[in-house]
Design a protein around this motif. Sequence first.
Motif, PDB file in Angstrom:
ATOM      1  N   ARG A  29     -18.205  27.696  -4.130  1.00 27.80           N
ATOM      2  CA  ARG A  29     -19.217  27.406  -5.151  1.00 27.80           C
ATOM      3  C   ARG A  29     -20.304  28.466  -5.145  1.00 27.80           C
ATOM      4  NH1 ARG A  29     -21.533  21.876  -4.060  1.00 27.80           N
ATOM      5  NH2 ARG A  29     -23.007  22.904  -2.686  1.00 27.80           N
ATOM      6  N   HIS A  30     -20.755  28.806  -6.336  1.00 23.65           N
ATOM      7  CA  HIS A  30     -21.902  29.699  -6.520  1.00 23.65           C
ATOM      8  C   HIS A  30     -22.990  28.885  -7.211  1.00 23.65           C
ATOM      9  CE1 HIS A  30     -24.378  33.100  -7.631  1.00 23.65           C
ATOM     10  NE2 HIS A  30     -23.524  33.965  -7.113  1.00 23.65           N
ATOM     11  N   ASP A  31     -24.170  28.802  -6.588  1.00 21.74           N
ATOM     12  CA  ASP A  31     -25.243  27.963  -7.124  1.00 21.74           C
ATOM     13  C   ASP A  31     -26.141  28.692  -8.122  1.00 21.74           C
ATOM     14  OD1 ASP A  31     -24.448  25.638  -5.788  1.00 21.74           O
ATOM     15  OD2 ASP A  31     -25.496  26.247  -3.966  1.00 21.74           O
ATOM     16  N   LEU A  32     -25.791  29.894  -8.494  1.00 23.41           N
ATOM     17  CA  LEU A  32     -26.432  30.635  -9.584  1.00 23.41           C
ATOM     18  C   LEU A  32     -27.898  30.959  -9.315  1.00 23.41           C
ATOM     19  CD1 LEU A  32     -24.938  28.671 -12.645  1.00 23.41           C
ATOM     20  CD2 LEU A  32     -23.895  30.508 -11.301  1.00 23.41           C
TER      21      LEU A  32
ATOM     22  N   TYR B 174     -20.084  17.197  -7.591  1.00 29.14           N
ATOM     23  CA  TYR B 174     -21.299  17.848  -8.049  1.00 29.14           C
ATOM     24  C   TYR B 174     -21.051  18.405  -9.440  1.00 29.14           C
ATOM     25  CZ  TYR B 174     -18.571  21.752  -6.156  1.00 29.14           C
ATOM     26  OH  TYR B 174     -17.562  22.635  -5.866  1.00 29.14           O
TER      27      TYR B 174
ATOM     28  N   CYS C 146     -20.740  21.041 -12.218  1.00 29.09           N
ATOM     29  CA  CYS C 146     -20.447  22.468 -12.194  1.00 29.09           C
ATOM     30  C   CYS C 146     -19.450  22.832 -13.286  1.00 29.09           C
ATOM     31  CB  CYS C 146     -19.865  22.878 -10.834  1.00 29.09           C
ATOM     32  SG  CYS C 146     -18.206  22.233 -10.525  1.00 29.09           S
TER      33      CYS C 146
ATOM     34  N   HIS D 218     -24.487  29.857 -16.322  1.00 28.59           N
ATOM     35  CA  HIS D 218     -25.942  29.689 -16.306  1.00 28.59           C
ATOM     36  C   HIS D 218     -26.478  29.497 -17.720  1.00 28.59           C
ATOM     37  CE1 HIS D 218     -30.190  31.074 -16.046  1.00 28.59           C
ATOM     38  NE2 HIS D 218     -30.158  30.410 -14.912  1.00 28.59           N
TER      39      HIS D 218
ATOM     40  N   ALA E 174     -23.926  25.280 -11.356  1.00 29.09           N
ATOM     41  CA  ALA E 174     -23.050  25.934 -10.393  1.00 29.09           C
ATOM     42  C   ALA E 174     -21.734  26.302 -11.061  1.00 29.09           C
ATOM     43  CB  ALA E 174     -22.791  25.021  -9.195  1.00 29.09           C
TER      44      ALA E 174
ATOM     45  N   ALA F 258     -17.710  26.899  -9.704  1.00 27.67           N
ATOM     46  CA  ALA F 258     -16.851  26.679  -8.545  1.00 27.67           C
ATOM     47  C   ALA F 258     -15.416  27.096  -8.865  1.00 27.67           C
ATOM     48  CB  ALA F 258     -16.907  25.216  -8.106  1.00 27.67           C
TER      49      ALA F 258
ATOM     50  N   PHE G 169     -20.171  33.607  -3.723  1.00 23.46           N
ATOM     51  CA  PHE G 169     -19.587  32.269  -3.597  1.00 23.46           C
ATOM     52  C   PHE G 169     -19.560  31.876  -2.119  1.00 23.46           C
ATOM     53  CE2 PHE G 169     -18.167  33.351  -7.775  1.00 23.46           C
ATOM     54  CZ  PHE G 169     -17.945  32.153  -8.444  1.00 23.46           C
TER      55      PHE G 169
END
Length: 249
Positions: free
Chosen positions: A83-86, A177, A179, A209, A215, A217, A235
């Motif tokens: 996951r990338h939370d930006l 979550y 995403c 975004h 996020a 994923a 990530f």
Amino acid sequence: MPVRPDDLDLTYSLLCDDDGAVLARLILRDDVAESVRPAAGVPVGRVAGQARRDLAGLTLETADEALVAALGLPLRRAATEMRHDLADLPAPAALPDGWSLTAGGWDDDLASALAAAYAPGHPDGGWTGNDTTAVTAMFDKADPVPPLAPACARLVGPDGRSAGHVLCAGPVPWTDYRCAWVLNLGVGATAQGRGLGRALLVHALRGTHAAGLPALALAVTDGNPARRLYDRAGFRPVARVLTVELPTG
């Protein structure tokens, strides 16, 4: 009924024993039992036995290694959910002269490019007609989920032909979550070694975004060299995803 909806969240189903006791929570989608999670305190052997009976013939995906061991079946796939939370978005990637990104979609050139990208021996297997059918169904019928347009793109070469793509959907129903999810990212032979895979991934991050999701994923198969690309882009591992095929008999 051994498998019934979870009345508290209808996204999920519950695997129960014959007396109605809840053994595990899961998501049923087409022929896949996703995110199978044994209930607290329930022995995994009991879950495995019920799953073999009541989910027979389905593909089972779980992060629970003990459950897979109890099932006693060969792994079809072992992957890492990332996951990338930006919070720290990379800048848009510069493209080589003549290359461009355009709106997501599908054409025969893209099918040929992905067949080259996913050649026999690739950790995810070769690209098949079923893969093409699944992608076109997303664009034509939003089945099973519609593409997330701002995060999708086709890569077009100097010859005007599609040479790769990134395909995302979101928000998706199979995570705990909120995403977007990278369903596929691939570049054909003519596009490799030019940084174009990163350009597609950065487009997906920035598009996620822009779409207002928190996020992005994905799941990457063990042994896939794309893991290095995802690590460098920021990530982070979330969970293991283990996949087995439950026999019909």
